[in-house]
Enzyme design. Structure first.
Site, short mmCIF file in Angstrom:
data_model
loop_
_atom_site.label_atom_id
_atom_site.label_comp_id
_atom_site.label_asym_id
_atom_site.label_seq_id
_atom_site.Cartn_x
_atom_site.Cartn_y
_atom_site.Cartn_z
N GLY A 259 19.19 1.34 -7.63
CA GLY A 259 19.63 2.11 -6.59
C GLY A 259 18.90 3.40 -6.76
O GLY A 259 19.04 4.09 -7.55
N THR A 260 18.00 3.79 -5.58
CA THR A 260 17.15 4.95 -5.65
C THR A 260 17.10 5.64 -4.55
O THR A 260 16.85 5.08 -3.33
CB THR A 260 15.85 4.65 -6.32
OG1 THR A 260 15.91 3.93 -7.46
CG2 THR A 260 14.93 5.90 -6.41
N GLU A 286 22.51 -4.17 -5.30
CA GLU A 286 21.21 -4.21 -6.25
C GLU A 286 22.02 -3.65 -7.59
O GLU A 286 21.65 -4.33 -8.62
CB GLU A 286 20.24 -3.36 -5.82
CG GLU A 286 18.83 -3.27 -6.84
CD GLU A 286 17.58 -2.28 -6.50
OE1 GLU A 286 16.84 -2.17 -7.27
OE2 GLU A 286 17.70 -2.10 -5.32
N HIS A 323 19.77 8.12 -9.37
CA HIS A 323 19.99 6.46 -9.35
C HIS A 323 21.46 6.52 -9.30
O HIS A 323 22.13 7.29 -9.83
CB HIS A 323 19.48 6.01 -10.58
CG HIS A 323 17.88 6.00 -10.69
ND1 HIS A 323 17.06 5.28 -9.81
CD2 HIS A 323 16.99 6.88 -11.61
CE1 HIS A 323 15.73 5.51 -10.31
NE2 HIS A 323 15.93 6.45 -11.05
N THR A 350 16.66 -3.84 -15.05
CA THR A 350 16.25 -2.72 -13.82
C THR A 350 14.77 -2.81 -13.60
O THR A 350 14.06 -2.06 -12.66
CB THR A 350 16.91 -1.47 -14.06
OG1 THR A 350 16.53 -1.16 -15.32
CG2 THR A 350 18.36 -1.61 -13.66
N TYR A 373 4.06 -0.54 -19.54
CA TYR A 373 5.01 -0.26 -18.39
C TYR A 373 6.10 -1.28 -18.21
O TYR A 373 5.94 -2.50 -18.23
CB TYR A 373 4.09 -0.30 -17.00
CG TYR A 373 5.06 -0.33 -15.86
CD1 TYR A 373 5.65 0.71 -15.32
CD2 TYR A 373 5.17 -1.48 -15.05
CE1 TYR A 373 6.42 0.63 -14.32
CE2 TYR A 373 6.12 -1.68 -14.09
CZ TYR A 373 6.78 -0.52 -13.65
OH TYR A 373 7.76 -0.65 -12.76
N ARG A 393 8.43 6.08 -15.23
CA ARG A 393 7.94 7.46 -15.11
C ARG A 393 7.18 7.99 -16.21
O ARG A 393 7.35 9.01 -16.90
CB ARG A 393 9.21 8.41 -15.20
CG ARG A 393 10.48 7.72 -14.36
CD ARG A 393 10.28 7.56 -12.94
NE ARG A 393 11.48 7.55 -12.49
CZ ARG A 393 12.11 6.06 -12.22
NH1 ARG A 393 11.36 5.05 -12.46
NH2 ARG A 393 13.40 6.01 -11.74
N GLY A 407 7.48 0.89 -9.87
CA GLY A 407 7.95 -0.30 -9.16
C GLY A 407 8.94 -0.02 -8.34
O GLY A 407 9.80 1.05 -8.46
N ALA A 408 9.81 -0.95 -7.60
CA ALA A 408 11.05 -0.84 -6.92
C ALA A 408 11.55 -2.48 -6.78
O ALA A 408 10.71 -3.50 -6.87
CB ALA A 408 10.70 -0.49 -5.47
N GLY A 409 12.70 -2.39 -6.93
CA GLY A 409 13.73 -3.40 -6.87
C GLY A 409 13.71 -4.26 -5.50
O GLY A 409 14.21 -3.65 -4.56
N GLU A 419 10.42 0.03 0.15
CA GLU A 419 9.95 -0.13 -1.11
C GLU A 419 8.82 0.52 -1.62
O GLU A 419 8.52 1.19 -2.66
CB GLU A 419 9.90 -1.50 -1.59
CG GLU A 419 11.07 -2.25 -1.16
CD GLU A 419 12.40 -1.76 -1.66
OE1 GLU A 419 12.42 -0.98 -2.76
OE2 GLU A 419 13.39 -1.87 -0.86
N LYS A 426 9.26 7.71 -7.24
CA LYS A 426 9.25 7.57 -8.82
C LYS A 426 7.97 8.21 -9.35
O LYS A 426 8.18 8.86 -10.25
CB LYS A 426 9.51 6.02 -9.04
CG LYS A 426 10.87 5.66 -8.79
CD LYS A 426 11.07 4.14 -8.79
CE LYS A 426 12.40 3.53 -8.45
NZ LYS A 426 12.52 2.02 -8.72
#
Length: 438
Positions: A259-260, A286, A323, A350, A373, A393, A407-409, A419, A426
């Protein structure tokens, strides 16, 4: 100023009052050229510098290579669990007490997806270690001359120069939205619940990794930070979460974040984004399924009665983003090792997805090989302790090329545009602080 020196047949120990703040002291050590390679690892209140190579373990698909202090290198095949291959390699370390530092690639969890020639893990037992806490440093090494040189660097009061950054544009055209759309199709077809799809962002100039570390650490609030240079591969990063922390007494902790929203846009904007994050059904779902997965993973290696969640769904501010975060704890069951805990929790939920095997399989199709990564930088010890930071990061550099990645969930309710925006948020934890190499 030296407070005490202890020398035995194996190593010399020196206690030093650090004349500057820890970040400056660590930069001076990393930039000194005193050691051919190094790893820096920061935990809350503690900075560690590991310099040079006394022993080394390199894991490749099908082969594990070891080299200890006598210089002899062995290469032997391995099958089965990669964590077991590392455990067995370190069981042969020729010292009763040792600490090791290094990294594990994302493909550690799926060796068949590694790129040709890719390493799965690279860990070293250093020639010299420096641990800085509360204004003092303990320097330990196998060479008394090196130890004294390190002590002088720590006592130096000359400010270490912080170079000016050359910010990197994170909004570039790529196929990310298309890959997110593909992931949403697969989620809709019931192949998995969540997957992390990432963007690799090449940097068009050679980078100063140490300079980027100095700039970026001053602007970030990481759970862990790191800087490494091993065999020409360099990376630095500001990890938002802990994959696995195992204490010598068997206590285990993992810290799933999911969650971002953006952070650092001003008090009013940050508060609004926080409220949005805490009430968004997609973000809450998520996070909740990530915490549930972490619990299930610890049930497999811990006494089930000891597994618990603390600080559920609290806000964690990490540089340019905030987050939802929780901590999941347990105690290793009899007969279980730190490597069992790491293997159960890796790759981080995550940074992979749910269910994890199906998500990892999707990542091998939707992403190019990840390498470090979403892998881990870690430290481990003969006493059974282990601490592994999730590599996000971060900046990476090898062979004259440098890149960022984020990336993104993706879950039901995700949209390709949102996304993509999350990856930009990020990437902005590092991109403004990248330093061009002179």
């Amino acid at each position: 100023m030296s407070f005490g020196v202890r020398t035995d047949e194996i190593r010399t120990e020196l206690v030093v009052e650090v004349a500057s703040d820890p970040l400056q002291a660590i930069a001076r050590l990393a930039g000194s050229g005193l050691f051919a390679g190094h790893v820096v690892y920061e935990r809350p209140g503690t900075w560690t510098f590991a310099g040079g190579v006394l022993g080394e373990v390199i894991l490749e698909p099908g082969t594990v290579r070891t080299r200890w202090a006598d210089g002899a290198e062995t290469a032997r095949p391995w099958t089965g669990r990669p964590a077991a291959a590392l455990r067995d390699a370190f069981a042969e370390a020729p010292w009763p007490a040792w600490n090791a530092y290094g990294w594990v690639a994302f493909e550690f969890s799926c060796p068949q997806a590694a790129a040709p020639g890719q390493r799965l893990a690279h860990l070293v037992v250093p020639r010299a270690e420096v641990r800085i806490e509360a204004g003092h440093a303990v320097v330990t090494g196998v060479d008394s001359v090196e130890v004294e040189q390190v002590g002088k660097l720590l006592a130096d009061t000359t400010p270490y120069p912080v170079p000016a950054p050359a910010p990197v544009d994170v909004r570039v055209a790529d196929d990310y939205r298309e890959r997110v759309a593909k992931a949403l199709e697969e989620i809709g077809a019931g192949l998995y619940q969540k997957v992390i799809v990432s963007r690799r962002l090449p940097i068009g100039f050679p980078v100063d990794v140490l300079g980027t570390f100095l700039n970026g650490r001053a602007a970030n609030t990481p759970a862990r930070s790191f800087l490494l240079d091993l065999d020409g591969f360099q990376a630095t990063g500001f990890s938002p979460e802990v994959v696995a922390q195992v204490c010598a007494d068997g206590r285990v902790m993992t810290q799933p974040l999911a969650g971002t929203r953006a952070f650092g846009l001003g008090a009013d904007a940050d508060t609004a984004r926080r409220r949005e994050l805490e009430s968004d059904p997609k973000e809450i779902f998520e996070h909740a399924v990530s915490v549930r997965t972490s619990q299930e993973e610890l049930y497999g290696v811990c006494d089930p009665d000891t597994v618990q969640v603390t600080g559920f769904m609290t806000i964690k501010e990490r540089g340019s983003v905030q987050h939802l975060g929780s901590s999941v704890h347990g105690r290793l069951a009899p007969g279980r090792s730190p490597w069992d805990a790491f293997e159960a929790l890796f790759p981080a939920v995550t940074a992979s997805g749910i269910p994890k095997p199906e998500a990892v399989d999707a990542i091998t199709r939707l992403d190019e090989p990840r390498g470090l990564y979403s892998g881990a930088v870690l430290t481990l010890s003969h006493d059974g302790s282990l601490d592994a930071a999730l590599v996000l990061r971060a900046l990476y550099s090898s062979g004259g090329r440098a890149w960022l990645r984020a990336g993104a969930g993706i879950v039901t309710g995700s949209t390709p545009d949102r996304e993509y925006e999350e990856t930009c948020e990020k990437l902005s934890s590092v991109a403004p602080y990248v330093v061009r190499s002179r």
